[in-house]
Motif scaffolding. Structure first.
Motif, mmCIF file in Angstrom:
data_model
loop_
_atom_site.group_PDB
_atom_site.id
_atom_site.type_symbol
_atom_site.label_atom_id
_atom_site.label_comp_id
_atom_site.label_asym_id
_atom_site.label_seq_id
_atom_site.Cartn_x
_atom_site.Cartn_y
_atom_site.Cartn_z
ATOM 1 N N THR A 177 -4.249 2.412 -2.986
ATOM 2 C CA THR A 177 -3.222 1.449 -3.123
ATOM 3 C C THR A 177 -1.829 2.416 -4.006
ATOM 4 O OG1 THR A 177 -4.797 0.520 -4.225
ATOM 5 C CG2 THR A 177 -2.577 0.368 -5.321
ATOM 6 N N VAL A 178 -1.265 2.093 -2.896
ATOM 7 C CA VAL A 178 0.289 2.804 -1.693
ATOM 8 C C VAL A 178 1.176 2.085 -2.782
ATOM 9 C CG1 VAL A 178 1.623 3.751 -0.554
ATOM 10 C CG2 VAL A 178 -0.924 3.511 0.018
ATOM 11 N N LYS A 179 2.037 2.809 -3.422
ATOM 12 C CA LYS A 179 2.980 2.615 -4.546
ATOM 13 C C LYS A 179 4.625 3.522 -3.428
ATOM 14 C CE LYS A 179 1.117 1.286 -7.808
ATOM 15 N NZ LYS A 179 0.721 0.803 -9.798
ATOM 16 N N VAL A 180 4.998 2.959 -2.688
ATOM 17 C CA VAL A 180 6.460 4.017 -2.633
ATOM 18 C C VAL A 180 7.777 2.731 -2.336
ATOM 19 C CG1 VAL A 180 5.441 5.917 -1.482
ATOM 20 C CG2 VAL A 180 5.532 4.199 -0.429
ATOM 21 N N ASN A 181 8.624 3.570 -1.785
ATOM 22 C CA ASN A 181 9.802 2.972 -1.368
ATOM 23 C C ASN A 181 10.401 1.939 -0.437
ATOM 24 O OD1 ASN A 181 10.534 5.933 -2.499
ATOM 25 N ND2 ASN A 181 11.948 4.581 -3.569
ATOM 26 N N ALA A 182 8.601 2.823 0.991
ATOM 27 C CA ALA A 182 9.161 1.713 2.011
ATOM 28 C C ALA A 182 8.246 1.983 2.576
ATOM 29 C CB ALA A 182 10.996 2.048 2.966
ATOM 30 N N TYR A 183 8.272 1.334 4.061
ATOM 31 C CA TYR A 183 7.120 0.814 4.858
ATOM 32 C C TYR A 183 7.326 0.748 6.107
ATOM 33 C CZ TYR A 183 4.000 1.166 0.744
ATOM 34 O OH TYR A 183 3.429 0.756 -0.631
ATOM 35 N N SER A 184 7.582 1.304 6.805
ATOM 36 C CA SER A 184 6.992 0.559 8.375
ATOM 37 C C SER A 184 5.588 -0.957 8.294
ATOM 38 C CB SER A 184 6.470 1.925 8.935
ATOM 39 O OG SER A 184 4.812 1.852 9.822
ATOM 40 N N GLU A 185 6.287 -1.675 9.068
ATOM 41 C CA GLU A 185 5.493 -2.513 8.928
ATOM 42 C C GLU A 185 4.209 -2.414 9.671
ATOM 43 O OE1 GLU A 185 7.241 -5.829 11.485
ATOM 44 O OE2 GLU A 185 9.157 -5.685 11.041
ATOM 45 N N ALA A 186 3.514 -1.595 10.971
ATOM 46 C CA ALA A 186 2.187 -1.156 11.538
ATOM 47 C C ALA A 186 1.545 -0.367 10.034
ATOM 48 C CB ALA A 186 2.246 -0.055 12.207
ATOM 49 N N ALA A 187 1.906 0.520 9.677
ATOM 50 C CA ALA A 187 2.152 1.125 8.377
ATOM 51 C C ALA A 187 1.094 0.051 7.196
ATOM 52 C CB ALA A 187 2.433 2.371 7.751
ATOM 53 N N LYS A 188 2.678 -1.069 7.087
ATOM 54 C CA LYS A 188 1.976 -1.428 6.361
ATOM 55 C C LYS A 188 0.702 -2.541 6.103
ATOM 56 C CE LYS A 188 4.059 -5.462 2.424
ATOM 57 N NZ LYS A 188 5.295 -5.321 2.277
ATOM 58 N N ALA A 189 0.784 -3.151 7.912
ATOM 59 C CA ALA A 189 -0.524 -4.423 7.972
ATOM 60 C C ALA A 189 -1.881 -3.473 7.768
ATOM 61 C CB ALA A 189 -0.216 -4.466 9.837
ATOM 62 N N LYS A 190 -0.998 -2.475 8.522
ATOM 63 C CA LYS A 190 -2.825 -1.161 8.452
ATOM 64 C C LYS A 190 -3.236 -0.981 7.266
ATOM 65 C CE LYS A 190 -1.738 1.367 12.470
ATOM 66 N NZ LYS A 190 -1.713 2.858 13.405
ATOM 67 N N ILE A 191 -2.923 -1.082 6.650
ATOM 68 C CA ILE A 191 -3.113 -0.742 4.732
ATOM 69 C C ILE A 191 -3.556 -1.827 4.729
ATOM 70 C CG2 ILE A 191 -2.002 -0.495 2.515
ATOM 71 C CD1 ILE A 191 -0.345 1.516 3.341
ATOM 72 N N GLU A 192 -2.878 -3.060 4.922
ATOM 73 C CA GLU A 192 -3.574 -4.352 3.998
ATOM 74 C C GLU A 192 -5.329 -4.889 4.934
ATOM 75 O OE1 GLU A 192 -0.216 -6.154 3.834
ATOM 76 O OE2 GLU A 192 0.666 -6.063 2.199
ATOM 77 N N ALA A 193 -4.933 -4.108 6.258
ATOM 78 C CA ALA A 193 -6.176 -4.844 6.469
ATOM 79 C C ALA A 193 -7.257 -4.036 6.773
ATOM 80 C CB ALA A 193 -6.076 -3.726 8.662
ATOM 81 N N VAL A 194 -7.087 -2.711 5.674
ATOM 82 C CA VAL A 194 -8.487 -2.400 5.711
ATOM 83 C C VAL A 194 -8.953 -2.164 4.314
ATOM 84 C CG1 VAL A 194 -9.087 0.033 6.969
ATOM 85 C CG2 VAL A 194 -7.474 0.450 4.727
ATOM 86 N N GLY A 195 -8.476 -3.478 3.544
ATOM 87 C CA GLY A 195 -8.138 -3.460 1.924
ATOM 88 C C GLY A 195 -7.564 -3.180 0.912
ATOM 89 N N GLY A 196 -6.912 -2.144 1.429
ATOM 90 C CA GLY A 196 -5.626 -2.225 0.100
ATOM 91 C C GLY A 196 -4.710 -2.621 -0.386
ATOM 92 N N THR A 197 -3.825 -1.741 -0.720
ATOM 93 C CA THR A 197 -2.540 -2.659 -1.487
ATOM 94 C C THR A 197 -0.854 -1.623 -0.808
ATOM 95 O OG1 THR A 197 -2.674 -2.021 -3.515
ATOM 96 C CG2 THR A 197 -3.434 -4.182 -2.765
#
Length: 147
Positions: free
Chosen positions: A123-143
């Protein structure tokens, strides 16, 4: 004795907030500490850094670029670093990143970049994400939450 411990001898330094030119009994009368004649003895003496009309040093040296007052200093972190440093199911926020020694301090924010792979559900809570990072985090079931 060290350089950081050096101080003037007792009684050798005087306060600079006394009145000058108030008679010889004051210890600073007549020329008021300015000596005799010369440019520095007169009113209108040149400002600090004045070099007698020669182009001053601060104007002779080259200037490069500028510092934008509105720029923000964003700390960038790759996904591969999160995968190494955090356990499965962990919550990753700015405090956790500082505690883990990944960053010293979040100046104006933290951004997660998509370089590397992530295998843990975070569960990652920061100010910003790149599109690739957000997709990879959510692909493994994270938020990926934006704060």
């Amino acid at each position: 004795m060290e350089l950081s411990n050096l101080r003037p001898a007792e009684g050798s330094k005087h306060s600079d907030n006394f009145r000058r030119g108030r008679g010889h009994g004051s210890g600073n009368g007549k020329t008021a500490g300015k000596g005799h004649k010369g440019q520095k003895a007169r009113s209108g003496a040149p400002r600090i850094g004045f070099e007698g009309g020669q182009m001053p040093l601060y104007r002779r040296i080259p200037k490069r670029g500028f510092k934008n007052r509105n720029s923000k200093e964003i700390v960038a972190i790759n996904l591969s670093v999160l995968d190494k440093k955090f356990e499965d199911g962990a919550t990753v926020d700015v405090e956790a990143l500082i505690k883990a020694g990944i960053i010293d301090a979040a100046k104006d924010g933290v951004k997660i970049l998509g370089n590397g792979e992530i295998t843990k559900k975070l569960t990652v809570k920061v100010n910003a994400y790149s599109e690739a990072a957000k997709a990879k985090i959510e692909a493994v079931g994270g938020t990926a939450e934006v704060i």
